[in-house]
Enzyme design. Structure first.
Site, PDB file in Angstrom:
ATOM      1  N   ASP A 181     -16.982  39.238  10.770  1.00 21.17           N
ATOM      2  CA  ASP A 181     -16.288  38.175  10.876  1.00 21.17           C
ATOM      3  C   ASP A 181     -15.537  38.338  12.428  1.00 21.17           C
ATOM      4  OD1 ASP A 181     -15.055  35.585   9.824  1.00 21.17           O
ATOM      5  OD2 ASP A 181     -13.015  36.695  10.359  1.00 21.17           O
ATOM      6  N   GLU A 265     -21.445  34.611  11.972  1.00 21.28           N
ATOM      7  CA  GLU A 265     -21.247  33.175  11.994  1.00 21.28           C
ATOM      8  C   GLU A 265     -21.709  32.817  13.291  1.00 21.28           C
ATOM      9  OE1 GLU A 265     -17.904  30.932   9.218  1.00 21.28           O
ATOM     10  OE2 GLU A 265     -17.484  32.676  10.090  1.00 21.28           O
ATOM     11  N   CYS A 321     -17.623  35.719  -7.314  1.00 26.02           N
ATOM     12  CA  CYS A 321     -18.047  34.845  -8.232  1.00 26.02           C
ATOM     13  C   CYS A 321     -18.875  33.896  -7.499  1.00 26.02           C
ATOM     14  CB  CYS A 321     -17.339  34.445  -9.140  1.00 26.02           C
ATOM     15  SG  CYS A 321     -15.981  33.225  -8.520  1.00 26.02           S
ATOM     16  N   ASP A 347     -10.218  37.326   5.586  1.00 28.90           N
ATOM     17  CA  ASP A 347     -11.182  37.578   6.793  1.00 28.90           C
ATOM     18  C   ASP A 347     -12.244  38.734   6.119  1.00 28.90           C
ATOM     19  OD1 ASP A 347      -9.826  35.999   8.658  1.00 28.90           O
ATOM     20  OD2 ASP A 347      -8.503  37.625   8.920  1.00 28.90           O
TER      21      ASP A 347
END
Ligand SMILES: [Zn+2]
Length: 383
Positions: A181, A265, A321, A347
């Site tokens: 990240d 990303e 989850c 983050d």
């Protein structure tokens, strides 16, 4: 075979810098002349081509532009060939309609491989002799061309090399994946939980940058003082960029050596928020450079790079989850999942989601079903 370009700063003396400036002027003139001719011939119902335009320029050069003869003929010839490429890209819908080159913005000229020799950290150019480079060429392979350009009042050479394509990647379950990240609050955060802080000198230099750009705006337009301040500012930008690039090189090299799959990303995702223009533009540059480095380094050592597209909710999805927490605001640095009650560092959670995406997209590429949580992978290269 694929092409790789390595851009290296040159250590020029006055004579060399003068020659380069002249060659850039010739290239720009040839390009603009050819673009103008192209448009005229097209309007007259003709079918312009770069080859014909090169011949045409050659026949009038001696008489109309005798100063073009003072530099290598590559400067004008390659510029017109590049115009031909620009039109080709335009017709194939890959690029916009070619525009005229501008002094100060498009200062560059290209040499074909028979016009120069590279020897460790020097490049030999006809009429000019050896020019020193700040580092030696990173790639081994057949040298295709060299483009010399000016940026931030410095000279660079970008050498294009044909390198062998790496063998294809074999995916197995023992591979180690990592999500990375990138942010403004930190340099990078890995899904392993490791926080990598940015290079130290940046803050002091950034303050100087702010001071300098303020003082530049106070100086009178066209004045000598303004010109000097502009050079100073450009050099400082370059220095800051160098520090960042250096740290990025260390990190990207480490990532491709340590991991088999790297998830990041897409650009323009984070950095877009609430930041002043200056730091934002620098962060933007950082994203581009980081991705560029990861891209070429990963392909040369067969590491798979997975890039999540901008709609992938890396921050808002619970990495435990996988339920999406839609209401998470930008300012929240830590949060607890309402479904599984896992407490997250914003983050690290994002980095974990990127790792998950990278692994799932790799597994599903082998035929195993992905669980649907993977919304989008825009680019991944299995070389
Ligand atoms: Zn959860």
């Amino acid at each position: 075979m694929m092409l790789r370009a390595h851009k290296i700063e040159l250590r020029t003396n006055n004579k060399q810098a003068t020659y380069f400036a002249k060659a850039c002027g010739v290239a720009r003139k040839a390009y603009n002349w050819a673009l103008n001719e192209w448009q005229n011939q097209y309007q007259m119902g003709g079918k312009p081509s770069e080859a014909a335009l090169r011949r045409q320029l050659n026949s009038i050069k001696r008489k109309e532009f005798p100063w073009m003869l003072e530099v290598t003929k590559n400067a004008s010839q390659m510029a017109i060939m590049q115009l031909g490429d620009a039109f080709k890209n335009f017709f194939a819908n890959r690029a916009k309609y070619p525009t005229f080159r501008k002094k100060g913005r498009d200062d560059r000229f290209t040499l074909t491989n028979d016009q120069f020799v590279v020897n460790s950290s020097r490049i030999r150019i006809p009429h000019l002799g050896w020019v020193r480079m700040r580092e030696s060429l990173r790639y081994a392979g057949k040298i295709v061309s060299a483009t010399i350009s000016r940026c931030a009042y410095k000279w660079f050479v970008s050498i294009t090399v044909e390198v062998k394509k790496p063998i294809s990647l074999i995916v197995n379950e023992n591979q180690v994946a990592v999500g990375v990240d990138l942010g403004l609050h930190h340099f990078a955060i890995l899904s392993t939980g490791e926080k990598i802080t940015g290079p130290k000198p940046q803050k002091a230099l950034m303050n100087r940058l702010r001071r300098l750009s303020r003082s530049l705006s106070r100086k009178q337009k066209g004045s000598n003082h303004r010109h000097k301040a502009k050079i100073k500012l450009a050099r400082l930008h370059y220095r800051i960029g160098n520090i960042r690039r250096d740290a990025q090189h260390k990190l990207t090299t480490r990532l491709v050596n340590q991991f088999d799959i790297v998830g990041i990303e897409d650009l323009h995702v984070k950095g877009m928020m609430k930041n002043r223009k200056l730091s934002r533009s620098i962060a933007d540059m950082g994203f581009h450079e980081f991705r560029r480095q990861l891209d070429y380094k990963s392909s040369s050592v067969n590491v798979k790079l997975v890039i999540a597209d901008r709609w992938f909710a890396s921050s808002k999805t619970c990495s435990h989850c996988r339920v999406k927490n839609v209401n998470l605001s930008l300012s929240v640095r830590e949060w607890t999942c309402g479904t599984c009650f896992t407490h997250h560092d914003r983050d690290i959670n994002a980095a974990k989601n990127l790792e998950y995406l990278a692994v799932s997209s790799t597994v599903s590429a082998c035929g195993a079903p992905s669980d649907g949580a993977i919304i989008s992978v825009i680019a991944s290269h299995v070389a």
